[in-house]
Design a protein around this motif. Structure first.
Motif, PDB file in Angstrom:
ATOM      1  N   THR A  85       0.894  -1.061  -0.073  1.00 39.24           N
ATOM      2  CA  THR A  85      -0.108   0.043  -0.006  1.00 39.24           C
ATOM      3  C   THR A  85       0.753   1.296   0.113  1.00 39.24           C
ATOM      4  O   THR A  85       0.381   2.196  -0.536  1.00 39.24           O
ATOM      5  CB  THR A  85      -0.916   0.057   1.267  1.00 39.24           C
ATOM      6  OG1 THR A  85      -0.234  -0.038   2.388  1.00 39.24           O
ATOM      7  CG2 THR A  85      -1.863  -1.123   1.230  1.00 39.24           C
ATOM      8  N   ARG A  86       2.026   1.031   0.464  1.00 39.61           N
ATOM      9  CA  ARG A  86       2.973   2.330   0.423  1.00 39.61           C
ATOM     10  C   ARG A  86       4.161   2.301  -0.671  1.00 39.61           C
ATOM     11  O   ARG A  86       5.019   2.961  -0.378  1.00 39.61           O
ATOM     12  CB  ARG A  86       3.551   2.420   1.899  1.00 39.61           C
ATOM     13  CG  ARG A  86       2.576   2.881   2.785  1.00 39.61           C
ATOM     14  CD  ARG A  86       3.192   2.836   4.447  1.00 39.61           C
ATOM     15  NE  ARG A  86       3.211   1.316   5.011  1.00 39.61           N
ATOM     16  CZ  ARG A  86       4.272   0.845   5.007  1.00 39.61           C
ATOM     17  NH1 ARG A  86       5.544   1.336   4.802  1.00 39.61           N
ATOM     18  NH2 ARG A  86       4.444  -0.688   5.488  1.00 39.61           N
ATOM     19  N   HIS A 230      16.144   4.853  -1.627  1.00 38.22           N
ATOM     20  CA  HIS A 230      16.104   4.322  -2.900  1.00 38.22           C
ATOM     21  C   HIS A 230      14.993   3.005  -2.725  1.00 38.22           C
ATOM     22  O   HIS A 230      14.754   2.151  -3.566  1.00 38.22           O
ATOM     23  CB  HIS A 230      17.366   3.940  -3.572  1.00 38.22           C
ATOM     24  CG  HIS A 230      18.261   4.899  -4.190  1.00 38.22           C
ATOM     25  ND1 HIS A 230      18.916   5.641  -3.188  1.00 38.22           N
ATOM     26  CD2 HIS A 230      18.358   5.241  -5.402  1.00 38.22           C
ATOM     27  CE1 HIS A 230      19.648   6.468  -3.966  1.00 38.22           C
ATOM     28  NE2 HIS A 230      19.237   6.468  -5.145  1.00 38.22           N
ATOM     29  N   CYS A 231      14.431   2.834  -1.478  1.00 37.77           N
ATOM     30  CA  CYS A 231      13.622   1.765  -1.336  1.00 37.77           C
ATOM     31  C   CYS A 231      12.281   1.548  -1.941  1.00 37.77           C
ATOM     32  O   CYS A 231      11.543   0.530  -1.937  1.00 37.77           O
ATOM     33  CB  CYS A 231      13.572   1.499   0.012  1.00 37.77           C
ATOM     34  SG  CYS A 231      12.450   2.415   0.952  1.00 37.77           S
ATOM     35  N   ASN A 232      11.991   2.712  -2.452  1.00 36.99           N
ATOM     36  CA  ASN A 232      10.623   2.670  -3.227  1.00 36.99           C
ATOM     37  C   ASN A 232       9.452   2.369  -2.264  1.00 36.99           C
ATOM     38  O   ASN A 232       8.068   2.041  -2.771  1.00 36.99           O
ATOM     39  CB  ASN A 232      10.348   1.632  -4.422  1.00 36.99           C
ATOM     40  CG  ASN A 232       9.329   1.989  -5.406  1.00 36.99           C
ATOM     41  OD1 ASN A 232       9.000   3.218  -5.617  1.00 36.99           O
ATOM     42  ND2 ASN A 232       8.776   0.987  -5.745  1.00 36.99           N
ATOM     43  N   VAL A 233       9.385   2.467  -0.944  1.00 38.15           N
ATOM     44  CA  VAL A 233       8.265   2.373   0.048  1.00 38.15           C
ATOM     45  C   VAL A 233       8.540   3.446   0.900  1.00 38.15           C
ATOM     46  O   VAL A 233       9.512   3.894   1.364  1.00 38.15           O
ATOM     47  CB  VAL A 233       8.633   0.980   0.836  1.00 38.15           C
ATOM     48  CG1 VAL A 233       7.481   0.888   1.808  1.00 38.15           C
ATOM     49  CG2 VAL A 233       8.546  -0.248  -0.228  1.00 38.15           C
ATOM     50  N   GLU A 234       7.295   4.203   1.054  1.00 39.78           N
ATOM     51  CA  GLU A 234       7.446   5.383   1.993  1.00 39.78           C
ATOM     52  C   GLU A 234       7.310   4.713   3.460  1.00 39.78           C
ATOM     53  O   GLU A 234       6.177   4.298   3.743  1.00 39.78           O
ATOM     54  CB  GLU A 234       6.238   6.315   1.688  1.00 39.78           C
ATOM     55  CG  GLU A 234       6.166   7.468   2.636  1.00 39.78           C
ATOM     56  CD  GLU A 234       7.721   8.156   2.723  1.00 39.78           C
ATOM     57  OE1 GLU A 234       8.142   8.009   3.802  1.00 39.78           O
ATOM     58  OE2 GLU A 234       8.041   8.797   1.539  1.00 39.78           O
ATOM     59  N   VAL A 235       8.238   4.982   4.200  1.00 35.77           N
ATOM     60  CA  VAL A 235       8.540   4.409   5.649  1.00 35.77           C
ATOM     61  C   VAL A 235       8.168   5.585   6.596  1.00 35.77           C
ATOM     62  O   VAL A 235       7.786   4.912   7.775  1.00 35.77           O
ATOM     63  CB  VAL A 235       9.717   3.817   5.881  1.00 35.77           C
ATOM     64  CG1 VAL A 235      10.124   2.525   5.115  1.00 35.77           C
ATOM     65  CG2 VAL A 235      10.597   4.659   6.014  1.00 35.77           C
ATOM     66  N   PHE A 236       7.842   6.628   6.335  1.00 40.07           N
ATOM     67  CA  PHE A 236       7.683   7.745   7.348  1.00 40.07           C
ATOM     68  C   PHE A 236       6.090   8.150   7.431  1.00 40.07           C
ATOM     69  O   PHE A 236       5.546   8.404   6.301  1.00 40.07           O
ATOM     70  CB  PHE A 236       8.370   8.896   7.271  1.00 40.07           C
ATOM     71  CG  PHE A 236       9.891   8.657   7.172  1.00 40.07           C
ATOM     72  CD1 PHE A 236      10.594   8.664   8.628  1.00 40.07           C
ATOM     73  CD2 PHE A 236      10.717   8.818   6.200  1.00 40.07           C
ATOM     74  CE1 PHE A 236      11.886   8.615   8.692  1.00 40.07           C
ATOM     75  CE2 PHE A 236      12.121   8.618   6.121  1.00 40.07           C
ATOM     76  CZ  PHE A 236      12.528   8.617   7.574  1.00 40.07           C
ATOM     77  N   PRO A 237       5.576   7.993   8.330  1.00 44.05           N
ATOM     78  CA  PRO A 237       4.071   8.697   8.413  1.00 44.05           C
ATOM     79  C   PRO A 237       4.011   9.913   8.387  1.00 44.05           C
ATOM     80  O   PRO A 237       4.978  10.787   8.978  1.00 44.05           O
ATOM     81  CB  PRO A 237       3.710   8.096  10.112  1.00 44.05           C
ATOM     82  CG  PRO A 237       4.889   8.062  11.038  1.00 44.05           C
ATOM     83  CD  PRO A 237       6.058   7.777   9.927  1.00 44.05           C
ATOM     84  N   CYS A 238       3.061  10.533   7.722  1.00 46.11           N
ATOM     85  CA  CYS A 238       3.057  12.051   7.523  1.00 46.11           C
ATOM     86  C   CYS A 238       2.764  12.935   8.800  1.00 46.11           C
ATOM     87  O   CYS A 238       3.321  14.004   8.804  1.00 46.11           O
ATOM     88  CB  CYS A 238       1.882  12.386   6.630  1.00 46.11           C
ATOM     89  SG  CYS A 238       0.327  11.748   7.143  1.00 46.11           S
ATOM     90  N   ILE A 293       0.898   9.128  -0.121  1.00 45.35           N
ATOM     91  CA  ILE A 293       1.290   7.674  -0.039  1.00 45.35           C
ATOM     92  C   ILE A 293       1.343   7.248   1.120  1.00 45.35           C
ATOM     93  O   ILE A 293       0.887   5.962   1.382  1.00 45.35           O
ATOM     94  CB  ILE A 293       2.710   7.570  -0.778  1.00 45.35           C
ATOM     95  CG1 ILE A 293       2.732   7.914  -2.347  1.00 45.35           C
ATOM     96  CG2 ILE A 293       3.271   6.267  -0.761  1.00 45.35           C
ATOM     97  CD1 ILE A 293       4.341   7.917  -2.994  1.00 45.35           C
ATOM     98  N   SER A 294       1.734   7.992   2.006  1.00 47.23           N
ATOM     99  CA  SER A 294       2.029   7.099   3.558  1.00 47.23           C
ATOM    100  C   SER A 294       0.622   6.955   4.300  1.00 47.23           C
ATOM    101  O   SER A 294       0.445   6.317   5.021  1.00 47.23           O
ATOM    102  CB  SER A 294       2.829   8.243   4.606  1.00 47.23           C
ATOM    103  OG  SER A 294       2.395   9.457   4.734  1.00 47.23           O
ATOM    104  N   SER A 295      -0.509   7.795   3.802  1.00 48.32           N
ATOM    105  CA  SER A 295      -1.561   7.880   4.382  1.00 48.32           C
ATOM    106  C   SER A 295      -2.428   6.644   3.389  1.00 48.32           C
ATOM    107  O   SER A 295      -3.692   6.487   4.010  1.00 48.32           O
ATOM    108  CB  SER A 295      -2.518   9.060   4.289  1.00 48.32           C
ATOM    109  OG  SER A 295      -1.859  10.180   4.751  1.00 48.32           O
TER     110      SER A 295
END
Length: 632
Positions: A85-86, A230-238, A293-295
């Motif tokens: 999802t992210r 570069h991981c292509n995944v948003e790991v930080f919450p907004c 993205i993070s949401s």
């Protein structure tokens, strides 16, 4: 600086100076460059003088840990069941990108060689304490005050028309960011990066505040942040940036860096967006996109799902989220798998006890999304009587989940549709008559593939597993072609039932046999039941073994040939595919997978479960060819 997007996919025909790596022709033998360090450490340990060469050992340990950091990030990035999802770019990493990034770790060798040279040239620098807090403060100042702005301007310089076309296009040629993309660059660029990395570490060492913990911490943190970007995944919450706004200028998020690869005139910073803000190159969409993205709570619903399963402990390590390069080639036993076997076995036990169906891989075809889900059960578990109910429950859960999501077709792999397990999927459609998702075992196309492998001039075949779903359909279809079929079965009742299904004038071509000896003069064998070496011995020299048995038989006979499991090549317009399906080649899938795909592309509304409809074999085959699937 101009936006260089137009140069992204235009490699320079003539390599610029310092473009290629000095050892690029060595291929995997490049790791021998670590040899002198390893030899020196071994010799020092043998002599009991390791304290004198402790930094050689530190270099080996540190650069092994750095490689592990990249590998762990790669594993996380490819765990679609955790982060789908992210994901920032929803496409999959394709084979050509994997091949291009195969030697992503060249920069680790370069920096290890540079570190070794510095150690030999300035041995006094290596006499560090374990810890010095002053060194961490100095290193941070050097990084923020020198390395960050230096990288920023070097990066902008590399985006000038000439240098981009000669060098930096290589890094931007990767369509989907991946942790290994961080190391995918030219020799010149990594020489410049050595300077960027060396200023904080060597600078701190030269002023006398260096420490072992600083070297480890800085280099590992550098790699963690590079892989993060570069991981292509948003790991930080907004909400983190809403509560602490200053973090927007301190932390480069994966979304922030991904925008640099789509709008290359913006977001040039190393790790701190502060410098993009100062020099007015920050993408104005950076934080809105990060919030979006993070949401995100849901991902795109697949149109088609192939429900796979693990074959054995060894093949479990062929999953895309384990070793990306290994999964991009057909599965075969490799020495490193034996080292990892105990850990994988422990994971298997946990999966057996706790896990549910997980997203394995995906690809796109003509704008539609096709996914592979996997039941966390290993091949041998399907033959344990007490495991039957649990496996069926997991398959049922996957079907109901697909139905709830709005999936159009779900196709069952090999053992997931075992006759003794659930009657080829009939159990689920009977129990849930109102399913909107179409359940497909794909065996009709499997039968078609096997039948089209048999030469037209063959007059006699020997068939084992003759009374199974596939065996029955193959026997009847061959009888219609006037081919004599020696059906190996001890059950006269089951044989007679199948024989009566054939047209009256074709029934004579179906012959019951009860021993392998009956086929000692037949050179075309179709194996649908496991055959031991002793049983294979009865085949005459020159026999070709076609097969649909899972797992496939072991090829013991050197004077015979063995076919692989029935499979087809996917259409040429498939996108986002970067892993091989078990032992199949690139872009090749098992026939049951392809059968479900055809079912979806044709828009058929019926379930394909239980016994095969022999009349549909040619229909499905022609439909597969019409949609661009190809026989091997």
């Amino acid at each position: 600086m101009e936006n260089n997007k137009k140069f992204c996919n235009i490699p320079n025909k003539k390599e610029a100076p310092l473009f290629g790596w000095p050892w690029e022709n060595l291929d995997s033998f490049k790791y021998l460059l670590y040899g002198p360090l390893v030899a020196k450490v071994i010799y020092a340990i043998y002599k009991g003088e390791i304290k004198n060469d402790i930094w050689c050992l530190h270099i080996l340990i540190l650069f092994s840990l750095r490689a592990l950091v990249h590998q762990l990030w790669s594993i996380y990035s490819c765990m679609l069941f955790l982060n789908r999802t992210r994901r920032i770019n929803q496409h999959g990493v394709e084979f050509n990108q994997i091949d291009a990034e195969w030697h992503w770790d060249n920069f680790l060798i370069l920096q290890a060689l540079v570190a070794s040279f510095l150690y030999l040239s300035f041995p006094s620098l290596a006499k560090f304490p374990i810890w010095d807090i002053r060194g961490f403060i100095c290193c941070l100042i050097f990084h923020i005050g020198i390395s960050e702005p230096l990288y920023y301007w070097l990066h902008r310089l590399l985006h000038s028309s000439n240098l981009f076309h000669q060098y930096h296009w290589l890094h931007h040629s990767s369509k989907v960011l991946h942790p290994f993309t961080a190391g995918h660059a030219t020799f010149l660029e990594h020489l410049l990066l050595c300077v960027v990395v060396g200023i904080p570490t060597l600078g701190t060492a030269f002023i006398g505040y260096g420490s072992i913990s600083l070297m480890y911490s800085y280099l590992l943190a550098f790699d963690v942040l590079q892989c993060l970007g570069h991981c292509n995944v948003e790991v930080f919450p907004c909400h983190l940036f809403d509560n602490i706004p200053i973090l927007k200028y301190i932390i480069r998020t994966p979304t922030y860096h991904s925008l640099h690869h789509t709008d290359m005139g913006t977001n040039f910073c190393l790790f701190m967006p502060l410098y993009d803000k100062l020099w007015k190159t920050m993408n104005t969409n950076s934080w809105d996109l990060q919030r979006e993205i993070s949401s995100r709570k849901t991902s795109r619903v697949p149109d088609f799902v192939f429900l796979a399963h693990v074959v054995d402990v060894m093949s479990a390590m062929h999953a895309p989220f384990v070793f990306r390069s290994f999964s991009s080639i057909p599965f075969s036993i490799k020495p490193f798998l034996f080292v990892m076997w105990p850990f994988t076995y422990m994971v298997m036990l946990v999966m057996w006890a706790k896990s549910k169906t997980f997203l394995f891989s995906f690809y796109n075809l003509r704008g539609k999304l096709f996914q592979t889900w996997a039941v966390p059960r290993f091949g041998f578990q399907y033959f344990l009587p007490f495991a039957k109910e649990g496996i069926n429950n997991q398959i049922e859960d996957a079907i109901l989940k697909a139905d709830k999501l709005g999936v159009k077709v779900i196709s069952l792999a090999a053992l997931n549709k075992n006759e003794g397990l659930n009657g080829g999927g009939l159990l689920f459609t009977t129990k849930h008559p109102n399913l909107k998702v179409r359940v497909v075992h794909g065996n009709t196309l499997t039968a078609a593939v096997i039948l089209h492998e048999i030469p037209q001039d063959v007059e006699e075949v020997f068939l084992t597993g003759a009374t199974s779903k596939l065996g029955r359909a193959i026997a009847i279809h061959l009888a219609r072609r006037k081919v004599k079929v020696l059906m190996l079965t001890l059950s006269t009742e089951r044989f007679s039932k199948i024989q009566k299904e054939a047209p009256v004038d074709c029934q004579k071509y179906l012959v019951q046999v009860t021993k392998y000896q009956a086929a000692q003069h037949c050179k075309t064998w179709i194996i649908g039941k496991w055959a031991t070496p002793r049983e294979q011995y009865w085949a005459p020299s020159g026999t070709h073994f076609h097969q649909f048995v899972v797992p496939p038989v072991i090829p013991f006979r050197r004077d015979c040939t063995y076919g692989k499991l029935a499979a087809m090549k996917l259409p040429d317009d498939v996108e986002g595919l970067g892993s091989c399906e078990y032992t199949m080649g690139r872009g090749v899938v098992h026939a049951c997978h392809a059968g479900g795909l055809v079912h979806y592309l044709e828009g058929w509304k019926h379930h394909e479960v239980g016994a095969l409809n022999v009349d549909q074999i040619d229909v499905v085959w022609e439909a597969a060819l019409r949609h661009g699937l190809k026989p091997l």
